[in-house]
Every structure is written in C-alpha cells, then in structure tokens.
Write a protein that holds these residues in place. Structure first.
Motif, PDB file in Angstrom:
ATOM      1  N   ALA A  30      -0.096  11.287   2.147  1.00 29.70           N
ATOM      2  CA  ALA A  30      -0.676  10.214   2.963  1.00 29.70           C
ATOM      3  C   ALA A  30      -1.379  10.752   4.210  1.00 29.70           C
ATOM      4  O   ALA A  30      -2.118  10.015   4.863  1.00 29.70           O
ATOM      5  CB  ALA A  30       0.411   9.212   3.362  1.00 29.70           C
ATOM      6  N   ARG A  59       0.447  12.149  12.526  1.00 30.05           N
ATOM      7  CA  ARG A  59      -0.618  12.795  11.744  1.00 30.05           C
ATOM      8  C   ARG A  59      -1.987  12.456  12.341  1.00 30.05           C
ATOM      9  O   ARG A  59      -2.134  11.447  13.051  1.00 30.05           O
ATOM     10  CB  ARG A  59      -0.544  12.346  10.280  1.00 30.05           C
ATOM     11  CG  ARG A  59      -0.916  10.901  10.116  1.00 30.05           C
ATOM     12  CD  ARG A  59      -0.771  10.412   8.684  1.00 30.05           C
ATOM     13  NE  ARG A  59      -1.088   9.007   8.624  1.00 30.05           N
ATOM     14  CZ  ARG A  59      -0.501   8.131   7.836  1.00 30.05           C
ATOM     15  NH1 ARG A  59       0.447   8.505   7.011  1.00 30.05           N
ATOM     16  NH2 ARG A  59      -0.870   6.868   7.850  1.00 30.05           N
ATOM     17  N   ARG A 105       0.731   1.065   6.846  1.00 32.93           N
ATOM     18  CA  ARG A 105       0.749   1.725   8.150  1.00 32.93           C
ATOM     19  C   ARG A 105      -0.570   1.566   8.901  1.00 32.93           C
ATOM     20  O   ARG A 105      -0.620   1.679  10.120  1.00 32.93           O
ATOM     21  CB  ARG A 105       1.020   3.232   7.995  1.00 32.93           C
ATOM     22  CG  ARG A 105       2.300   3.601   7.270  1.00 32.93           C
ATOM     23  CD  ARG A 105       3.519   3.124   8.012  1.00 32.93           C
ATOM     24  NE  ARG A 105       4.766   3.654   7.442  1.00 32.93           N
ATOM     25  CZ  ARG A 105       5.277   3.307   6.270  1.00 32.93           C
ATOM     26  NH1 ARG A 105       4.660   2.415   5.519  1.00 32.93           N
ATOM     27  NH2 ARG A 105       6.421   3.821   5.851  1.00 32.93           N
ATOM     28  N   ASP A 106      -1.683   1.337   8.167  1.00 30.75           N
ATOM     29  CA  ASP A 106      -3.006   1.288   8.798  1.00 30.75           C
ATOM     30  C   ASP A 106      -3.784   0.044   8.399  1.00 30.75           C
ATOM     31  O   ASP A 106      -4.995   0.026   8.442  1.00 30.75           O
ATOM     32  CB  ASP A 106      -3.816   2.542   8.406  1.00 30.75           C
ATOM     33  CG  ASP A 106      -4.034   2.631   6.895  1.00 30.75           C
ATOM     34  OD1 ASP A 106      -3.329   1.929   6.145  1.00 30.75           O
ATOM     35  OD2 ASP A 106      -4.927   3.387   6.472  1.00 30.75           O
ATOM     36  N   ASP A 147       4.437  10.165   9.918  1.00 29.00           N
ATOM     37  CA  ASP A 147       3.455   9.083   9.754  1.00 29.00           C
ATOM     38  C   ASP A 147       2.817   8.688  11.087  1.00 29.00           C
ATOM     39  O   ASP A 147       1.675   8.227  11.123  1.00 29.00           O
ATOM     40  CB  ASP A 147       4.119   7.839   9.130  1.00 29.00           C
ATOM     41  CG  ASP A 147       4.623   8.096   7.711  1.00 29.00           C
ATOM     42  OD1 ASP A 147       4.134   9.043   7.070  1.00 29.00           O
ATOM     43  OD2 ASP A 147       5.511   7.359   7.266  1.00 29.00           O
ATOM     44  N   ARG A 182      10.186  10.884   8.240  1.00 34.17           N
ATOM     45  CA  ARG A 182       8.961  10.280   7.703  1.00 34.17           C
ATOM     46  C   ARG A 182       8.230   9.484   8.795  1.00 34.17           C
ATOM     47  O   ARG A 182       7.005   9.548   8.905  1.00 34.17           O
ATOM     48  CB  ARG A 182       9.319   9.378   6.522  1.00 34.17           C
ATOM     49  CG  ARG A 182       8.281   9.363   5.445  1.00 34.17           C
ATOM     50  CD  ARG A 182       8.890   9.321   4.056  1.00 34.17           C
ATOM     51  NE  ARG A 182       9.860   8.266   3.923  1.00 34.17           N
ATOM     52  CZ  ARG A 182       9.548   6.988   3.766  1.00 34.17           C
ATOM     53  NH1 ARG A 182       8.291   6.607   3.753  1.00 34.17           N
ATOM     54  NH2 ARG A 182      10.483   6.072   3.623  1.00 34.17           N
ATOM     55  N   ARG A 204       2.740   6.276  -2.908  1.00 36.83           N
ATOM     56  CA  ARG A 204       3.845   6.832  -3.698  1.00 36.83           C
ATOM     57  C   ARG A 204       3.399   7.097  -5.134  1.00 36.83           C
ATOM     58  O   ARG A 204       3.750   8.121  -5.723  1.00 36.83           O
ATOM     59  CB  ARG A 204       5.041   5.875  -3.675  1.00 36.83           C
ATOM     60  CG  ARG A 204       5.773   5.858  -2.349  1.00 36.83           C
ATOM     61  CD  ARG A 204       6.873   4.809  -2.314  1.00 36.83           C
ATOM     62  NE  ARG A 204       7.534   4.791  -1.013  1.00 36.83           N
ATOM     63  CZ  ARG A 204       8.558   5.563  -0.683  1.00 36.83           C
ATOM     64  NH1 ARG A 204       9.086   6.389  -1.572  1.00 36.83           N
ATOM     65  NH2 ARG A 204       9.071   5.503   0.520  1.00 36.83           N
ATOM     66  N   ARG A 221      17.208   1.042   3.928  1.00 34.94           N
ATOM     67  CA  ARG A 221      16.799   2.070   2.960  1.00 34.94           C
ATOM     68  C   ARG A 221      18.049   2.789   2.462  1.00 34.94           C
ATOM     69  O   ARG A 221      18.206   3.992   2.640  1.00 34.94           O
ATOM     70  CB  ARG A 221      15.858   3.085   3.631  1.00 34.94           C
ATOM     71  CG  ARG A 221      14.484   2.544   3.942  1.00 34.94           C
ATOM     72  CD  ARG A 221      13.655   2.499   2.671  1.00 34.94           C
ATOM     73  NE  ARG A 221      12.537   1.599   2.804  1.00 34.94           N
ATOM     74  CZ  ARG A 221      11.278   1.985   2.910  1.00 34.94           C
ATOM     75  NH1 ARG A 221      10.988   3.245   2.929  1.00 34.94           N
ATOM     76  NH2 ARG A 221      10.328   1.097   2.982  1.00 34.94           N
ATOM     77  N   THR A 264       0.821  -1.224   0.000  1.00 32.23           N
ATOM     78  CA  THR A 264       0.000   0.000   0.000  1.00 32.23           C
ATOM     79  C   THR A 264       0.854   1.274   0.000  1.00 32.23           C
ATOM     80  O   THR A 264       0.408   2.309  -0.466  1.00 32.23           O
ATOM     81  CB  THR A 264      -0.972   0.031   1.194  1.00 32.23           C
ATOM     82  OG1 THR A 264      -0.222   0.043   2.412  1.00 32.23           O
ATOM     83  CG2 THR A 264      -1.906  -1.163   1.172  1.00 32.23           C
ATOM     84  N   GLY A 265       2.102   1.183   0.502  1.00 34.20           N
ATOM     85  CA  GLY A 265       3.004   2.333   0.420  1.00 34.20           C
ATOM     86  C   GLY A 265       3.241   2.718  -1.034  1.00 34.20           C
ATOM     87  O   GLY A 265       3.303   3.902  -1.383  1.00 34.20           O
ATOM     88  N   SER A 294       4.617  11.779   2.566  1.00 42.25           N
ATOM     89  CA  SER A 294       4.030  11.873   3.905  1.00 42.25           C
ATOM     90  C   SER A 294       2.920  12.906   3.946  1.00 42.25           C
ATOM     91  O   SER A 294       1.947  12.764   4.683  1.00 42.25           O
ATOM     92  CB  SER A 294       5.095  12.232   4.946  1.00 42.25           C
ATOM     93  OG  SER A 294       5.933  11.136   5.166  1.00 42.25           O
ATOM     94  N   ARG A 331      -6.543   9.163   1.621  1.00 43.07           N
ATOM     95  CA  ARG A 331      -6.619   7.875   2.310  1.00 43.07           C
ATOM     96  C   ARG A 331      -7.934   7.163   1.972  1.00 43.07           C
ATOM     97  O   ARG A 331      -7.955   5.957   1.737  1.00 43.07           O
ATOM     98  CB  ARG A 331      -6.496   8.043   3.832  1.00 43.07           C
ATOM     99  CG  ARG A 331      -5.238   8.763   4.284  1.00 43.07           C
ATOM    100  CD  ARG A 331      -4.881   8.433   5.717  1.00 43.07           C
ATOM    101  NE  ARG A 331      -4.464   7.057   5.844  1.00 43.07           N
ATOM    102  CZ  ARG A 331      -3.228   6.619   5.584  1.00 43.07           C
ATOM    103  NH1 ARG A 331      -2.289   7.444   5.219  1.00 43.07           N
ATOM    104  NH2 ARG A 331      -2.947   5.347   5.707  1.00 43.07           N
TER     105      ARG A 331
END
Ligand code: DC
Length: 208
Positions: A96, A170, A125-126, A167, A163, A38, A152, A33-34, A93, A102
């Motif tokens: 998102a 928020r 993330r969710d 994340d 980031r 992106r 990374r 999902t990232g 970020s 979302r």
C-alpha cells in the motif's frame, strides 16, 4: 456521480462495520478499499512478486482485475478467505506504500463509484483526501488502541500499532485527517448509535 460517503481511519476504528451498516440502512453500495490492497498483496505473495518493488507490483496491479462485490476476488477467483493471514497483515503495508499500486487501486475505486447508481459508502485510508475529495460527507473514525486491537481479535496489539505507524508515515497518500472531515470516536459506542449520528449528518449536508 451519486452520493458518496467517504470514511477514513486507522485499523480497527470500525470503518468496515460502520460502512456496511450505513450501506444497509441507506440502500447504498459499499466499497472496502483495504480489501483491495489485501487482495493485491495475496496475489503478489502467490506469484512471488517482491512486495517492495514499485515496478513489479505496479505491473501486476495493472494486469489484474480486483473486485470487492459480490465478493473479494482477483480475476474472478475468490480470495476472501486469504485476506487476513499474518503474512498478508505484514506485507500489505509495504504494497500500500507503493505509488504504482495506489494509482491502479484508486483508478479501480473511482470506476466502481462511477458505476454505482444507488450511492456509495467507501472506506479506507485516503478516501476523504485523495480518492473522493468531493465526497458528499467525509468522516474520520478513531478509537483507542486497546479497543482497536480487541476488535482485531486475530491480530496482536503490536501488529495493529505497527501497521498504523507505517500507514501514517509513508510518503504516498498517508492516513491523514482531511480538514473538512467530521471526527467520530467509536470507542464504547454501538453501531446503531453511530449509524443514527451519520444519517443525521447526511440529512443536514444534503438539505443545504
Ligand atoms: O483496512 P485494512 O486493515 O483492511 O487495510 C489494509 C491495509 O491497506 C492497511 O495497512 C492500509 C492499507 N490501505 C491503504 O493504504 N489505503 C486504503 N484506502 C485502504 C487500505
């Protein structure tokens, strides 16, 4: 719905690698999902859409089709090679964090799960908290910041830390650990070892 393994965790915790290895081992589909956030960000930058405007980004998100299989694409055009530029690392970020972005991405993620007959490994993330609260198995991955930054390789330690902070703080669906998620620290562990542990958890979960 078929079996869903939902995996959340910060940048570089090993979500994509573990998700892909698990999907291969179990014969499941995988949902990154990232990559969807992106791809939406790439399209915002290409069209000059203000990445801080919920209204503008939402309108764009609702008007395009973002897919991750067989490759990450926007309206059928492959964008896989554009997902990890410094510009996207910074802007994603912001995108998102927008509730409208979302909403559109979550709808697309659930549709993909509904279409999957083989079983799905979904990571982001969710996924354990918002997208698939009834997932068969929920996992929260962690790893030390040093190890995450090393994984990374093309992104600096500061960028990864920045980031993570955005994340996690928020307002809209921040990265949080679901109370019923199993925590898996991937620091110093091999992928094969992690896959074995999760497959065992899955066997115990589905036999009950
Ligand atoms: O996993 P990644 O680094 O490719 O994710 C890119 C960005 O997208 C990251 O900054 C957090 C965001 N994201 C999100 O908010 N929700 C998701 N389900 C997946 C990613």
């Amino acid at each position: 719905m078929s079996t869903v393994i939902a995996i959340d965790g910060p940048a570089g915790s090993g979500k994509s690698t573990l998700a892909r290895a698990l999907a291969e081992r179990l014969g499941y589909d995988v949902l990154d999902t990232g990559a969807m956030y992106r791809a939406l960000t790439v399209e915002c930058l290409r069209r000059g859409v203000d990445v801080t405007s919920n209204e503008d980004v939402s309108r764009l998100a609702r008007s395009i089709v973002v897919t991750t299989l067989p490759e990450v694409s926007v309206d059928g055009h492959s964008v896989g090679h554009l997902l990890r530029t410094p510009e996207v690392n910074v802007a994603v970020s912001s995108v998102a964090a927008l509730p409208g972005a979302r909403e559109a991405m979550v709808a697309a993620q659930r549709a993909q799960a509904a279409a999957s007959t083989r079983g799905l490994v979904a990571e982001g993330r969710d996924l354990t908290t918002v997208v698939f609260p009834d997932a068969t198995l929920k996992i929260f991955l962690t790893a030390s910041l040093d190890e995450r930054a090393r994984r990374r390789g093309d992104e600096s330690r500061d960028s990864v830390a920045r980031r993570d902070h955005l994340d996690s703080t928020r307002a809209a669906s921040p990265l949080t650990q679901a109370p019923d998620a199993r925590v898996l620290d991937t620091t110093g562990r091999s992928v094969a070892d992690l896959v074995e542990e999760v497959v065992e958890w899955l066997a115990n979960t589905t036999s009950h």
